[in-house]
Design a protein around this motif. Structure first.
Motif, PDB file in Angstrom:
ATOM      1  N   THR A  40       0.410  -1.579  -0.556  1.00  0.00           N
ATOM      2  CA  THR A  40      -0.029   0.162  -0.108  1.00  0.00           C
ATOM      3  C   THR A  40       0.915   1.065   0.168  1.00  0.00           C
ATOM      4  O   THR A  40      -0.272   2.304  -0.332  1.00  0.00           O
ATOM      5  N   ARG A  41       2.152   1.043   0.319  1.00  0.00           N
ATOM      6  CA  ARG A  41       3.323   2.649   0.632  1.00  0.00           C
ATOM      7  C   ARG A  41       4.447   1.925  -0.219  1.00  0.00           C
ATOM      8  O   ARG A  41       5.004   1.160   0.096  1.00  0.00           O
ATOM      9  N   ILE A  42       4.839   2.471  -0.924  1.00  0.00           N
ATOM     10  CA  ILE A  42       5.500   2.315  -1.904  1.00  0.00           C
ATOM     11  C   ILE A  42       6.693   3.482  -2.625  1.00  0.00           C
ATOM     12  O   ILE A  42       5.795   4.666  -2.585  1.00  0.00           O
ATOM     13  N   SER A  43       8.003   3.576  -2.450  1.00  0.00           N
ATOM     14  CA  SER A  43       8.950   4.801  -2.994  1.00  0.00           C
ATOM     15  C   SER A  43       8.097   4.911  -4.203  1.00  0.00           C
ATOM     16  O   SER A  43       8.176   4.377  -4.647  1.00  0.00           O
ATOM     17  N   ALA A  44       8.073   6.392  -4.691  1.00  0.00           N
ATOM     18  CA  ALA A  44       8.581   6.366  -6.733  1.00  0.00           C
ATOM     19  C   ALA A  44       9.520   5.932  -7.289  1.00  0.00           C
ATOM     20  O   ALA A  44       9.447   5.191  -8.352  1.00  0.00           O
ATOM     21  N   ARG A  45      10.686   6.004  -6.963  1.00  0.00           N
ATOM     22  CA  ARG A  45      11.259   4.833  -7.648  1.00  0.00           C
ATOM     23  C   ARG A  45      11.058   3.527  -8.192  1.00  0.00           C
ATOM     24  O   ARG A  45      11.560   2.827  -8.589  1.00  0.00           O
ATOM     25  N   LEU A 112       3.284  11.190 -11.748  1.00  0.00           N
ATOM     26  CA  LEU A 112       1.706  12.107 -11.214  1.00  0.00           C
ATOM     27  C   LEU A 112       1.470  11.300 -10.608  1.00  0.00           C
ATOM     28  O   LEU A 112       1.018   9.993 -10.760  1.00  0.00           O
ATOM     29  N   ALA A 113       0.862  11.189  -9.373  1.00  0.00           N
ATOM     30  CA  ALA A 113       0.358   9.993  -8.253  1.00  0.00           C
ATOM     31  C   ALA A 113      -1.112  10.759  -8.342  1.00  0.00           C
ATOM     32  O   ALA A 113      -0.867  11.331  -7.381  1.00  0.00           O
ATOM     33  N   GLY A 114      -2.159  10.730  -9.059  1.00  0.00           N
ATOM     34  CA  GLY A 114      -2.684  11.141  -8.483  1.00  0.00           C
ATOM     35  C   GLY A 114      -3.278  11.935  -9.252  1.00  0.00           C
ATOM     36  O   GLY A 114      -2.427  12.143 -10.465  1.00  0.00           O
ATOM     37  N   GLU A 115      -3.539  13.440  -8.695  1.00  0.00           N
ATOM     38  CA  GLU A 115      -3.359  14.676  -8.608  1.00  0.00           C
ATOM     39  C   GLU A 115      -2.107  15.080  -8.532  1.00  0.00           C
ATOM     40  O   GLU A 115      -2.150  17.013  -8.762  1.00  0.00           O
ATOM     41  N   ASP A 130      -3.753   7.240  -3.981  1.00  0.00           N
ATOM     42  CA  ASP A 130      -3.305   7.937  -5.087  1.00  0.00           C
ATOM     43  C   ASP A 130      -2.627   6.449  -5.644  1.00  0.00           C
ATOM     44  O   ASP A 130      -2.238   5.659  -6.225  1.00  0.00           O
ATOM     45  N   PRO A 131      -3.812   5.164  -6.589  1.00  0.00           N
ATOM     46  CA  PRO A 131      -3.990   4.347  -7.530  1.00  0.00           C
ATOM     47  C   PRO A 131      -3.732   4.603  -8.726  1.00  0.00           C
ATOM     48  O   PRO A 131      -3.118   2.837  -9.458  1.00  0.00           O
ATOM     49  N   VAL A 132      -4.137   5.382  -9.085  1.00  0.00           N
ATOM     50  CA  VAL A 132      -3.246   5.883 -10.502  1.00  0.00           C
ATOM     51  C   VAL A 132      -1.592   6.651 -10.728  1.00  0.00           C
ATOM     52  O   VAL A 132      -2.401   7.796  -9.998  1.00  0.00           O
TER      53      VAL A 132
END
Length: 144
Positions: A40-45, A112-115, A130-132
């Motif tokens: 459920t939580r992860i880095s952008a990298r 972008l994570a969500g908006e 932010d699932p998109v």
């Protein structure tokens, strides 16, 4: 660079799905695919690397002459896989993931994570909120 990715069924860890979407600079969706089983939580990298790994796996399984998406072949890969060269050689996902990280650093694309725009690859993203995850490739201006 070259960080490995360990995603899977973790005991007691909540899992979710994420949709990776390519968009134009004007926000028009181009392509998208969904990956299940992510924390459920992860880095952008980690998200960028996961996206590249999946895209390369799909390409290597069914190569297409015209590549879309975030992964573009390196010059050496293009030369090795050029016309009349027989079977295409597999693309190395880790090299492409390193190249994607470098592209992010030089503003080759916006994440972008969500908006919400992600400014740093070390930023943690809550995928339940932010699932998109959208990738907006930036095109350099001619002469600029």
């Amino acid at each position: 660079m070259g960080a490995s990715i360990e995603i899977g069924e973790g005991r007691g860890r909540a899992m979710t799905s994420v949709t990776f979407r390519d968009e134009t600079a004007s926000g028009r969706p181009l392509e998208e695919f969904t990956l299940p089983g992510l924390p459920t939580r992860i880095s952008a990298r980690e998200l960028v690397r996961l996206r590249v790994r999946e895209e390369v796996a799909r390409h290597n399984a069914a190569p297409r002459p015209r590549r879309t998406g975030l992964v573009r072949p390196l010059d050496a890969e293009t030369e090795l896989n050029g016309p009349g060269r027989g079977e295409p050689r597999p693309i190395d996902w880790e090299r492409r993931a390193d190249a994607a990280e470098a592209a992010f650093a030089r503003n080759g694309f916006i994440l972008l994570a969500g908006e919400r725009q992600i400014e740093d690859l070390d930023e943690e993203i809550d995928l339940t909120a932010d699932p998109v995850i959208s990738f907006v490739r930036l095109v350099p201006l001619v002469g600029g």
